[in-house]
Design a protein around this motif. Structure first.
Motif, mmCIF file in Angstrom:
data_model
loop_
_atom_site.group_PDB
_atom_site.id
_atom_site.type_symbol
_atom_site.label_atom_id
_atom_site.label_comp_id
_atom_site.label_asym_id
_atom_site.label_seq_id
_atom_site.Cartn_x
_atom_site.Cartn_y
_atom_site.Cartn_z
ATOM 1 N N ALA A 26 0.582 -1.140 0.003
ATOM 2 C CA ALA A 26 0.298 0.329 0.226
ATOM 3 C C ALA A 26 1.076 1.090 -0.209
ATOM 4 O O ALA A 26 2.678 1.408 -0.042
ATOM 5 C CB ALA A 26 -1.023 -0.209 1.200
ATOM 6 N N PHE A 27 0.256 2.175 -0.605
ATOM 7 C CA PHE A 27 1.130 3.565 -0.062
ATOM 8 C C PHE A 27 0.942 3.918 0.896
ATOM 9 O O PHE A 27 2.082 4.071 1.164
ATOM 10 C CB PHE A 27 -0.079 4.334 -1.187
ATOM 11 N N MET A 28 0.366 3.894 1.738
ATOM 12 C CA MET A 28 0.082 4.099 3.214
ATOM 13 C C MET A 28 -1.632 3.819 4.117
ATOM 14 O O MET A 28 -2.068 4.646 3.078
ATOM 15 C CB MET A 28 0.558 5.694 3.454
ATOM 16 N N GLY A 71 -2.655 0.164 -3.921
ATOM 17 C CA GLY A 71 -2.891 -0.339 -2.629
ATOM 18 C C GLY A 71 -3.954 0.318 -1.921
ATOM 19 O O GLY A 71 -5.227 0.258 -1.808
ATOM 20 N N ALA A 72 -3.565 1.360 -1.320
ATOM 21 C CA ALA A 72 -4.508 1.931 -0.484
ATOM 22 C C ALA A 72 -3.750 3.109 0.140
ATOM 23 O O ALA A 72 -2.664 3.300 0.421
ATOM 24 C CB ALA A 72 -4.583 1.328 1.136
ATOM 25 N N GLY A 73 -5.032 4.267 0.051
ATOM 26 C CA GLY A 73 -4.306 5.765 0.689
ATOM 27 C C GLY A 73 -5.599 5.544 1.689
ATOM 28 O O GLY A 73 -6.305 6.390 1.351
ATOM 29 N N THR A 93 -6.917 1.068 -5.866
ATOM 30 C CA THR A 93 -6.656 0.902 -4.672
ATOM 31 C C THR A 93 -7.803 1.729 -4.015
ATOM 32 O O THR A 93 -9.026 2.913 -5.035
ATOM 33 C CB THR A 93 -5.491 2.230 -5.560
ATOM 34 N N GLY A 94 -7.750 1.912 -2.664
ATOM 35 C CA GLY A 94 -8.568 2.288 -2.200
ATOM 36 C C GLY A 94 -8.444 3.347 -1.122
ATOM 37 O O GLY A 94 -7.284 3.521 -0.573
ATOM 38 N N LEU A 95 -9.266 4.226 -1.191
ATOM 39 C CA LEU A 95 -9.285 5.773 -0.842
ATOM 40 C C LEU A 95 -10.039 5.708 0.357
ATOM 41 O O LEU A 95 -11.759 5.718 0.065
ATOM 42 C CB LEU A 95 -9.200 6.803 -1.308
ATOM 43 N N LEU A 135 -12.805 5.683 -7.016
ATOM 44 C CA LEU A 135 -11.615 6.453 -7.904
ATOM 45 C C LEU A 135 -12.400 7.237 -9.091
ATOM 46 O O LEU A 135 -11.780 8.366 -10.291
ATOM 47 C CB LEU A 135 -10.585 5.084 -8.924
ATOM 48 N N GLN A 136 -13.495 6.657 -9.839
ATOM 49 C CA GLN A 136 -14.401 7.315 -10.185
ATOM 50 C C GLN A 136 -14.306 8.626 -9.764
ATOM 51 O O GLN A 136 -14.602 10.345 -10.106
ATOM 52 C CB GLN A 136 -15.425 7.359 -11.127
#
Length: 225
Positions: A26-28, A71-73, A93-95, A135-136
């Protein structure tokens, strides 16, 4: 590009572009919840002091900042992502801002960046409900710049960093700070700030090179100073 921490990057005038990326899956994915569980106040201080110093450092760079997110932010990951100038995100990716799920408010500048990016009403919805953000929707709201297949991320980020790295870095620094500070100024005050920054740019080698290239009908070769 460099793998140095933001505080060291800020002291290196040779840096022309910065990429924020996460190692692993993941990003973080947020802060250290184990330390917060063991010692809420002490754990928060241990995280926030270096995190806020990094956020301040990134904001005052001349070099533009690219967030390469996969991955995830979530939590502070999303906060740092929003401080970047460009955000490229891998598909899947999950935000999620996530703070309300832990019973706390935001950190790392999220409450500053989010309403500036999406407006107050949308910012409050994202922050208070903490729903997963598609993401959209992130694209539509202007939170991110591009969504890319995972296999294309590295090349896309590299190309963008190389393009930015060839730019007039000092002028880019003035531009990114002018835009961020414009929300706190009147038009008259912003015009003064622009004139001051423009005056600094007139004394740079890059402006001399840019004007010469214009009259010679060629691409400028900037040095970043």
């Amino acid at each position: 590009m460099t793998s140095s921490p933001p505080l060291l990057i800020a002291q290196d005038e040779s840096v022309r572009a910065v990429v924020l990326r996460g190692a692993g899956r993941a990003f973080m994915a947020g802060g250290d919840l184990h330390s917060l569980r063991a010692d809420p106040e002490g754990g928060a201080a241990a995280m926030l002091v270096p995190l806020n110093a990094a956020a301040e450092s990134l904001a005052h760079l001349n070099a533009p900042v690219i967030a390469q997110v996969h991955g995830a932010g979530t939590g502070a990951g999303m906060s740092l992502m929003m401080l970047a100038d460009f955000v490229l995100v891998a598909e899947g990716t999950g935000l999620n801002l996530a703070y309300m799920k832990l019973g706390t408010c935001s950190d790392a500048g999220a409450s500053w960046a989010l309403p500036r990016l999406v407006g107050l009403r949308a910012a409050l919805e994202i922050a208070l409900l903490c729903d997963d953000l598609s993401l959209q929707d992130a694209l539509r709201l202007g939170l991110i710049n591009r969504v890319l297949p995972k296999g294309e991320m590295e090349e896309a980020v590299l190309q963008l960093a190389q393009r930015l790295g060839k730019g007039p870095t000092l002028a880019m620094g003035h531009m990114r700070r002018l835009m961020r500070s414009s929300f706190e100024r009147t038009l008259s005050a912003q015009l003064v700030a622009e004139a001051d920054a423009f005056g600094v740019c007139t004394r740079t080698e890059d402006m001399r090179r840019g004007i010469a290239a214009f009259f010679e009908r060629r691409e400028p070769q900037f040095l970043g100073c």
